[in-house]
Design a protein around this motif. Structure first.
Motif, PDB file in Angstrom:
ATOM      1  N   THR A 199     -30.145 -21.874 -19.014  1.00 33.36           N
ATOM      2  CA  THR A 199     -29.717 -21.797 -17.612  1.00 33.36           C
ATOM      3  C   THR A 199     -30.863 -21.736 -16.613  1.00 33.36           C
ATOM      4  OG1 THR A 199     -27.748 -20.601 -18.375  1.00 33.36           O
ATOM      5  CG2 THR A 199     -28.213 -20.544 -16.018  1.00 33.36           C
ATOM      6  N   VAL A 200     -31.803 -20.853 -16.835  1.00 34.45           N
ATOM      7  CA  VAL A 200     -32.886 -20.643 -15.870  1.00 34.45           C
ATOM      8  C   VAL A 200     -34.025 -21.636 -16.084  1.00 34.45           C
ATOM      9  CG1 VAL A 200     -34.557 -18.979 -14.958  1.00 34.45           C
ATOM     10  CG2 VAL A 200     -32.290 -18.208 -15.678  1.00 34.45           C
ATOM     11  N   GLY A 201     -34.295 -21.978 -17.340  1.00 34.71           N
ATOM     12  CA  GLY A 201     -35.390 -22.873 -17.657  1.00 34.71           C
ATOM     13  C   GLY A 201     -36.597 -22.125 -18.176  1.00 34.71           C
ATOM     14  N   THR A 202     -37.620 -22.863 -18.556  1.00 26.15           N
ATOM     15  CA  THR A 202     -38.807 -22.250 -19.159  1.00 26.15           C
ATOM     16  C   THR A 202     -40.021 -22.249 -18.230  1.00 26.15           C
ATOM     17  OG1 THR A 202     -39.500 -24.354 -20.158  1.00 26.15           O
ATOM     18  CG2 THR A 202     -38.033 -22.942 -21.464  1.00 26.15           C
ATOM     19  N   SER A 203     -39.782 -22.483 -16.948  1.00 27.29           N
ATOM     20  CA  SER A 203     -40.875 -22.453 -15.973  1.00 27.29           C
ATOM     21  C   SER A 203     -40.977 -21.067 -15.340  1.00 27.29           C
ATOM     22  CB  SER A 203     -40.653 -23.495 -14.875  1.00 27.29           C
ATOM     23  OG  SER A 203     -40.649 -24.794 -15.414  1.00 27.29           O
TER      24      SER A 203
END
Length: 338
Positions: A141-145
């Motif tokens: 959902t949020v991402g890996t950044s």
């Protein structure tokens, strides 16, 4: 006007109401729960190797974390179902998940009347399970950044394998740091009040005004202020692992969903130095014992707050100074984000 737009347009009002409601709930529960825990004989067992001045605290009701966790949950459910703030669900579950681990640990301690609950392996395994579930949510959902403090908009796009390792270190480290910080009356509570205020303000600055992050942080702030009225020196109740592990989950969770986990180094610096002091103390003691046949210590006593206490500072002095340090570092952290 839809509900999400209402939250966005009235974020400050909703946040203030969250603070007031959570504070009110805790103030109502304090005089009910504390006598109940006393009747149930849910008193804290003080470890013999700790400061001698703490022995008089033996028997003080513990598991007080259930009070402010109840308030946080009630306010959060209102935000979720009445205002559709679904984005706070993962952080709430992370907070409650670690709170549950702490609750089980506390129950074992008070029932068996000893200072050891779950074994280190059991507690660590449970923390890994909760963290793994949260990590899956972040990836999907949020991402890996993640954003870099003081880089003002620069993001680090992490490969999934590195992101997973990073999240486990951040979450488990923060949770255990919060746990070690809870060693003086009002210390973990006071420090986390400031951190909750930071996340509340940072959410507004970063534009997270429509998803409930401000109000959720406000609920933590309000509930902890209410709890501090009975947890400050001399404490009438301790939060126990129920509260300290949950607070660590809240701090790690908020930092991760807002994609700024590195900010924990600043805002939760006290958590960090507390857990590092324990690691250094244990490692140095084992090293010197193996090399010289006699274990030596870096600090008078670990975690770090006991080092200063053993050096002659009072509990309130240490708590006040650690809280002031947190406040200053949260100001610096606030300036570091765009």
């Amino acid at each position: 006007m839809n509900v999400v737009q209402f939250i966005k347009d009235n974020a400050i009002l909703v946040t203030v109401l969250s603070i007031m409601l959570s504070f009110a709930i805790v103030m109502v529960l304090n005089p009910i729960v504390i006598p109940l825990l006393r009747r149930l004989k849910f008193g804290q067992t003080i470890r013999e190797e700790g400061p001698k001045s703490h022995q008089k605290k033996s028997g003080t009701p513990t598991m007080g974390g259930v009070i402010f966790l109840f308030a946080i949950t009630v306010v959060s459910l209102i935000l979720i179902f009445a205002f559709k703030c679904y984005d706070i669900v993962p952080v709430l579950l992370l907070t409650l998940g670690f709170g549950l681990i702490g609750l089980i640990d506390d129950l074992i301690i008070v029932v068996k009347k000893r200072n050891e609950g779950l074994s280190e392996i059991q507690k660590f395994a449970a923390q890994i399970v909760v963290t793994a579930a949260f990590c899956v949510y972040l990836i999907k959902t949020v991402g890996t950044s993640i954003t870099i403090p003081f880089a003002f908009g620069v993001e680090w796009h992490m490969p999934i394998w590195l992101f997973v390792i990073f999240v486990f270190i951040v979450v488990v480290g923060t949770v255990n740091g919060a746990n070690f910080t809870d060693g003086l009356d009002g210390l973990a509570t006071s420090v986390t009040v400031v951190i909750a205020a930071f996340f509340m303000m940072a959410a507004r600055k970063l534009g997270y005004t429509g998803n409930g992050y401000m109000a959720f942080s406000g609920s933590v702030l309000g509930s902890l202020l209410g709890f501090l009225t009975v947890n400050c020196y001399p404490a009438s109740i301790f939060m126990g692992d129920t509260g300290s592990l949950a607070l660590g989950g809240f701090v790690a969770g908020m930092a991760c969903v807002m994609r700024m986990p590195l900010i924990i180094i600043l805002v939760a610096f006290i958590y960090l130095i507390e857990v590092i002091s324990v690691m250094l103390q244990v490692a140095y003691f084992k090293f010197t014992k193996k090399k010289y046949g006699e274990g030596k210590r870096i600090f008078r006593m670990a975690p770090l707050h006991h080092h200063y206490q053993e050096g002659g500072q009072s509990e309130t002095q240490v708590v006040n100074r650690f809280t002031i340090i947190t406040f200053i570092l949260c100001l610096v952290a606030f300036l570091s984000i765009k």
